[in-house]
Design a protein around this motif. Structure first.
Motif, mmCIF file in Angstrom:
data_model
loop_
_atom_site.group_PDB
_atom_site.id
_atom_site.type_symbol
_atom_site.label_atom_id
_atom_site.label_comp_id
_atom_site.label_asym_id
_atom_site.label_seq_id
_atom_site.Cartn_x
_atom_site.Cartn_y
_atom_site.Cartn_z
ATOM 1 N N PHE A 193 0.723 -0.917 0.057
ATOM 2 C CA PHE A 193 -0.066 -0.402 -0.377
ATOM 3 C C PHE A 193 0.889 0.913 -0.116
ATOM 4 O O PHE A 193 1.961 1.705 0.424
ATOM 5 C CB PHE A 193 -0.755 -0.032 1.073
ATOM 6 C CG PHE A 193 -1.722 -0.849 0.723
ATOM 7 C CD1 PHE A 193 -2.653 -0.834 0.736
ATOM 8 C CD2 PHE A 193 -1.790 -2.659 1.789
ATOM 9 C CE1 PHE A 193 -3.861 -1.988 0.694
ATOM 10 C CE2 PHE A 193 -2.498 -3.374 1.728
ATOM 11 C CZ PHE A 193 -3.767 -3.170 1.256
ATOM 12 N N LEU A 194 0.933 2.135 -0.682
ATOM 13 C CA LEU A 194 1.161 3.405 -1.011
ATOM 14 C C LEU A 194 1.048 4.303 -0.155
ATOM 15 O O LEU A 194 -0.205 4.718 0.114
ATOM 16 C CB LEU A 194 1.560 3.628 -2.633
ATOM 17 C CG LEU A 194 2.503 2.821 -3.604
ATOM 18 C CD1 LEU A 194 2.047 3.173 -4.448
ATOM 19 C CD2 LEU A 194 3.382 2.594 -2.786
ATOM 20 N N HIS A 195 1.385 5.293 0.272
ATOM 21 C CA HIS A 195 1.054 6.796 1.169
ATOM 22 C C HIS A 195 1.858 7.889 0.772
ATOM 23 O O HIS A 195 3.280 7.401 0.704
ATOM 24 C CB HIS A 195 0.522 5.991 2.671
ATOM 25 C CG HIS A 195 1.790 5.413 3.225
ATOM 26 N ND1 HIS A 195 2.878 6.364 4.217
ATOM 27 C CD2 HIS A 195 2.033 4.526 3.700
ATOM 28 C CE1 HIS A 195 4.048 5.558 4.510
ATOM 29 N NE2 HIS A 195 3.887 4.413 4.282
ATOM 30 N N GLY A 196 1.773 8.544 1.552
ATOM 31 C CA GLY A 196 2.781 10.338 1.487
ATOM 32 C C GLY A 196 2.037 10.353 0.168
ATOM 33 O O GLY A 196 0.947 11.551 0.386
ATOM 34 N N THR A 197 3.090 11.944 0.099
ATOM 35 C CA THR A 197 3.075 13.046 -0.922
ATOM 36 C C THR A 197 2.156 12.614 -1.878
ATOM 37 O O THR A 197 2.783 11.588 -2.750
ATOM 38 C CB THR A 197 4.212 14.101 -1.170
ATOM 39 O OG1 THR A 197 4.915 12.964 -2.073
ATOM 40 C CG2 THR A 197 4.852 14.520 0.601
ATOM 41 N N ALA A 254 5.543 7.852 -7.703
ATOM 42 C CA ALA A 254 6.886 7.216 -7.491
ATOM 43 C C ALA A 254 6.676 5.898 -7.590
ATOM 44 O O ALA A 254 7.477 4.830 -7.996
ATOM 45 C CB ALA A 254 8.655 7.417 -6.591
ATOM 46 N N GLY A 255 5.928 5.101 -6.474
ATOM 47 C CA GLY A 255 5.831 4.085 -5.994
ATOM 48 C C GLY A 255 4.744 3.723 -7.034
ATOM 49 O O GLY A 255 5.081 1.842 -7.211
ATOM 50 N N LEU A 256 3.938 4.031 -7.616
ATOM 51 C CA LEU A 256 3.049 3.724 -8.988
ATOM 52 C C LEU A 256 3.867 3.467 -10.726
ATOM 53 O O LEU A 256 3.854 2.817 -10.659
ATOM 54 C CB LEU A 256 2.084 4.099 -9.180
ATOM 55 C CG LEU A 256 0.762 4.877 -8.458
ATOM 56 C CD1 LEU A 256 -0.081 6.037 -8.491
ATOM 57 C CD2 LEU A 256 0.087 3.747 -7.678
#
Length: 83
Positions: free
Chosen positions: A28-32, A38-40
């Motif tokens: 799971f991604l989180h952040g700005t 960038a994660g995607l």
């Protein structure tokens, strides 16, 4: 189920530990918006061809306007990262 397919050992009887493991592993991604973009991009390089971008939590806590803004920011960051 997703955790096991991702190679993680998580169990439904310990949801807090499972959730932490999934976040720590990048499932799971989180952040700005830029961090999420960038994660995607990393998911794409790894061969992932479908993801869900879910802003329902933002909608629930902060309302429609903030949820739409977050989604727009994430999509903009994705477009900018491609260029």
């Amino acid at each position: 189920m997703a955790g096991r397919r991702a190679g993680l050992r998580v169990h439904h009887s310990r949801p807090n530990l499972g959730a932490r493991a999934l976040v720590a592993a990048g499932v799971f991604l989180h952040g700005t918006a830029q961090e999420i973009a960038a994660g995607l991009a990393e998911y794409g390089r790894a061969g992932v061809d479908e993801v869900v971008v879910n802003v329902a939590g933002v909608y629930s806590d902060h309302g429609r306007e903030d949820a739409v803004r977050d989604l727009r920011d994430i999509l903009t960051a994705c477009r900018e990262a491609e260029n």
